[in-house]
Design a protein around this motif. Structure first.
Motif: not given
Length: 524
Positions: A45, A112, A115-117, A119-121, A126, A170, A259
């Motif tokens: 990530l 994105c 943010y994913s780092y 709040k990873m869906p 990953p 995801w 994202v």
């Protein structure tokens, strides 16, 4: 502007387009022992942030090195033989039309990844998520940078597979159905578009978009132009999405991870309208002239239809999903973009390009906010958020509520924010369309679009009232306000929305000379 040599500019553009692909391949490799951090998942990530950050930095340097005194000229060009037998070339370049879209894509993808780092869906590895995100970025950037019709088609199609998997693996409820609907609609439209692109290339003897735009359709008969525009517009209209080819969009947005929704609305929809401006308008102007009234009619129907659908979803008791509501709002907002293009005037096309960027910034912010709202409350259902267990954001999370209200008023076109200028200029374009187009018809279209702006204001203000206002229930637990990583991901979008609204000349100064040249057939 800083003085950068043309060779360095060429390298930067090539890095922007190809860099994410290299990063995607690297993401699938095992992380070096010293870079794993707490876990391999964290390392990959972080890798996504580094790659997308490097691409964004390269895009910013490209902007600084861009000759702003000549935005109509293609810059940072690379032109290499690829398939000589068909005269297909690896031809890259940017002008005032494509440069803002490149920067928007690089910015949203970086935000994105950031943010994913944090709040990873929920979903599979990953590694696959980061790799797909980077492939998606590369395909989108390539779409805005290539200057060969076949390369444009390949880049246009390149984004479909990663977006399909991001939704299918995801996404939320009904993700498989939504992913299949997305891929089938867009693939079928693309097949028809390819036929139109091949028709132009074979009849004109070249697939080079710059040469074709300079020729301005003089090497193509009217019948060839009409046929080509009909085929190309079908594929572009699906991606835009234009009513009535829009039905894949609400399902895709509702099911996609946060994202995925941000990138789908923020940049993927722009690929369709960019194709109209870069290909249909300059290469087949007579064919575009034939279909312009129909395009405008579909556009204004989409504006009203999207707004009415949003009003229905916003009403109490209709169990409206906020992500679905914003998806339908995109149908209306992209209708303004199509109306500006259909006017075939510099004012209208400039308005369309401005509205493209504004929609990417504002709707990207709204999807971030709704995704975070769903994380906090476990639902995006408007009745739940506004009911006895409601959000009442002004009292429970005031900064979050302020950001949601900001996104709503920006989306409805409040003067002083980015959404205002695009809609106003597209309606000005419809007020005085290009020579040969029916002015009474376009005045009618303008009036209908104006009515659509009133409907837009109505449903967005209803959403703000229902979600942000009201009394919190007495036994409601604490709700987290805006977190640090959310502030970092969302603030650039807020700042650019305000900047574009207060200083529109920054963007219009880039697009207007390029649009003037494009509509004049490549003559400066």
């Amino acid at each position: 502007m800083i003085d950068i040599s043309e060779s360095v500019m060429q390298f930067l553009l090539a890095l922007i387009v190809a860099g994410p692909l290299v990063g995607a391949a690297a993401a699938l490799l095992p992380a070096p022992p010293g870079l794993k951090g707490k876990s391999p998942d964290q390392a990959v990530l972080r890798h996504g942030i580094v790659v997308t950050g490097a691409v964004l930095l390269a895009a910013i340097v490209l902007v600084l090195g861009f000759d702003h005194s000549r935005p109509a000229r293609m810059q940072a060009t690379t032109n290499l033989h690829w398939i000589p037998a068909l005269d297909i070339r690896i031809h890259l370049g940017v002008d005032g039309i494509s440069l803002p879209l490149l920067v928007l894509t690089a910015l949203l993808t970086f935000l994105c990844a950031l943010y994913s780092y944090f709040k990873m869906p929920a979903g599979p590895s990953p590694k696959a998520f980061v790799a797909l995100l980077l492939v998606l970025e590369s395909g989108t950037l390539a779409t805005f940078a290539v200057l060969d019709l076949i390369l444009f088609f390949l880049a246009f199609e390149m984004v479909l597979i990663p977006m399909y998997f991001l939704i299918a693996r995801w996404g939320g409820a009904q993700r498989t159905r939504a992913a299949w609907k997305f891929i089938l609609y867009t693939l079928l439209g693309s097949v028809v578009m390819l036929l139109g692109l091949l028709l132009i290339g074979l009849k004109s003897g070249t697939f080079d978009m710059v040469a074709l735009a300079t020729d301005n359709g003089r090497g193509l008969t009217t019948s060839v132009q009409v046929t080509a525009v009909l085929a190309i517009a079908a594929g572009l209209a699906v991606k835009t999405p234009m009513w009535p080819l829009h039905s894949w969009l609400p399902d895709a947005h509702t099911a996609a991870p946060t994202v995925g929704s941000v990138l789908l609305a923020g940049v993927l929809l722009k690929m369709g309208t960019y194709g109209f401006v870069r290909i249909a308008l300059p290469i087949a102007p007579e064919g575009m002239h034939t279909f312009a009234p129909y395009l405008a009619a579909f556009a204004v129907v989409g504006i009203v239809y999207g707004s009415l659908a949003c009003l229905s979803l916003a009403r109490k008791g209709n169990n409206g999903d906020l992500k679905r509501l914003i998806a339908y709002s995109s149908v209306g907002h992209m209708g303004f973009v199509l109306l500006g293009i259909a006017s075939m005037t510099p004012t209208g096309v400039n308005g369309a390009l401005f509205a493209n960027i504004a929609h990417g910034l504002i709707t990207g912010l709204l999807f971030f906010l709704v995704g975070a709202l769903k994380d906090r409350y476990g639902t995006a259902d408007l009745d739940t958020l506004a009911g006895a267990t409601g959000a009442a954001l002004y009292g429970s999370a005031p900064r979050f509520g302020a950001l949601l209200a900001f996104g709503a008023v920006a989306s409805l076109g409040l003067p002083g924010l980015a959404g205002f200028w695009g809609e106003m200029l597209t309606m000005f374009g419809a007020f005085d369309p290009a020579e040969g187009l029916s002015r009474p018809a376009f005045l009618t279209f303008m009036a209908v679009a104006g009515f659509g702006t009133l409907l837009t204001a109505a449903y967005l203000l209803i959403v703000v009232r229902r979600v942000c206002m009201g009394q919190r229930r007495a036994n409601a637990g604490p709700v987290a306000d805006v977190q640090g990583y959310e502030f970092a991901a969302w603030t650039p979008l807020v700042a650019l929305t305000v900047l574009a609204g207060l200083w529109p000349a920054v963007l219009l100064g880039l697009t207007d000379p390029a649009v003037q040249k494009l509509l004049a057939g490549g003559k400066s």
